[in-house]
Write a protein that holds these residues in place. Structure first.
Motif: not given
Length: 415
Positions: A128-131, A149-151, A158-162
């Motif tokens: 979900a949401a790039g994760m 909300e991101w769901g 969305t833009c996921a980073v770690k």
């Protein structure tokens, strides 16, 4: 301060530890979807809650998260062949599917039923949401996937980073609920002397909620106004941090959902899921990653003293650490406490009110699991599963405003 026993309780996250058992009742990010970008791509190493795992995307696009050591003789499955809907150990050809079923044991006699007697440790995943989110708890207690909300947003929104942190998860997430430090560590304009006087000692409050805790800070803005903001702590170790005082939740406002994910007791992945009401541009996506390298390590880190500039510290910023985002400066504060902070040596004051509340909330959640109960925010009923409007709230109000009622009117605070 915490007792030594309480500190151990909250910071140890491995299998069969009380905090580890609590963490395993929830789904947590295990890796970014981009790390397994295509069917049959190379597997990747994953270390999560003190367990060594291997993640892979099979021929049908399903995500698998398996214990790294082969159930046969212990060879690492990281070196395995990802093909034909399974991951195959290169030592003797044992093949596993995403659920841990043993599909093939080619070194055994043709009529052997050995493979049906073995089940390899595997954890169910959801993308979900790039994760990629994993559930590592008891299978018969798997909860619903919370609807945040991101769901509700399309992936381009969305833009996921770690990024990697060399310290315990608790040090990291406590920083998100330490409101007073923002006036110091994140003061990048020393010429603005009014900034410290205005913001250095906010009024603090904390309330238990169905999802964990809501922290509130109230700052004076001149003689006639106050700036109020809330920060949700979402069990087991997630947060939503507020933006600048001028930011509004409108078309172009960027929101950030943060996941503090224990790799083990002494290291952490911080996942930041940025989201907005329109698709991100390629340039914006690049900017979100400009402070980390290709291996998700921070460019400013403890091994280069966070590239601190002492002249800059003397003349321009409180810390002397330049930052694309405040989390870079936070890294210095939290990592320099040591891998696991000794909280028995702390001297806590009023500015730590929300930190104290956070720790008490976690201790209660750990106790609930030990007593055989569900901790807060383990969702069983779909009617209770709408957190799509849960966010950090903020507002500038007249000084005498009953801010609790105002915030309740701005949006839901407890799901």
């Amino acid at each position: 301060m915490l007792s030594r026993e309480e500190n151990e309780l909250l910071t140890r996250v491995g299998p069969e530890t009380p905090m580890g058992e609590l963490m395993r009742r929830y789904r947590m990010p295990a890796l970014l979807a981009e790390e397994v970008p295509a069917p049959d791509c190379p597997p990747v190493r994953v270390r999560l809650l003190g367990e060594d795992l291997v993640g892979f995307r099979d021929s049908r696009g399903r995500i698998g998260l398996l214990a790294e050591q082969c159930s046969h003789r212990g060879t690492s499955l990281f070196y395995g062949r990802n093909e034909n809907c399974g991951l195959t150990c290169i030592y003797h050809g044992w093949k596993y599917d995403v659920e841990g079923n043993v599909l093939e044991t080619p070194a055994e006699p043709p009529n052997s039923d050995f493979k049906i007697k073995v089940h390899h440790p595997a954890y169910p995943c959801r993308e979900a949401a790039g994760m990629i989110f994993a559930y590592m708890g008891p299978r018969d207690m798997e909860p619903l996937f919370p609807l945040y909300e991101w769901g509700t947003l399309a992936v381009p929104q969305t833009c996921a980073v770690k990024s990697y942190l060399e310290c315990n998860y608790l040090q990291g997430i406590e920083g998100d609920f330490d409101s007073s430090h923002t006036s110091f560590l994140h003061n990048n304009d020393l010429q603005n002397t009014a900034h410290l006087k205005r913001d250095g000692a906010p009024m603090l409050d904390a309330d238990d909620t169905t999802f964990g805790m809501r922290a509130t800070s109230v700052r004076k803005v001149g003689a006639e106004q106050i700036y109020v903001r809330t920060s949700p702590y979402i069990l087991p170790s997630f947060s939503i941090v507020p933006g600048a005082p001028t930011a509004q939740f409108e078309e172009d406002d960027i929101r950030a959902f943060r996941f503090w994910v224990p790799i083990d007791d002494r290291s952490t992945w911080l996942y930041i899921l940025n989201m907005r009401n329109r698709p991100f541009t390629d340039e914006e996506r690049k900017s979100f990653r400009s402070w980390i390298d290709a291996d998700y390590r921070r460019i400013r880190n403890k091994h280069n003293d966070y590239l601190q500039d002492r002249e800059h510290q003397r003349t321009k910023s409180y810390s002397g650490i330049a930052a694309v985002i405040p989390a870079e400066q936070d890294g210095c504060a939290t990592e320099s406490m040591g891998p696991i902070c000794d909280r028995t040596k702390e001297h806590l004051g009023y500015s730590d009110k929300t930190i104290i509340a956070l720790r008490k909330m976690l201790l209660r959640a750990v106790s609930a699991v030990k007593e055989g109960k569900d901790p807060p925010h383990v969702i069983r009923d779909s009617h209770d599963n709408d957190f799509s409007k849960l966010r950090s709230l903020k507002a500038v109000l007249p000084a005498q405003t009953p801010w609790r009622k105002i915030l309740e009117g701005l949006g839901p605070n407890d799901g």
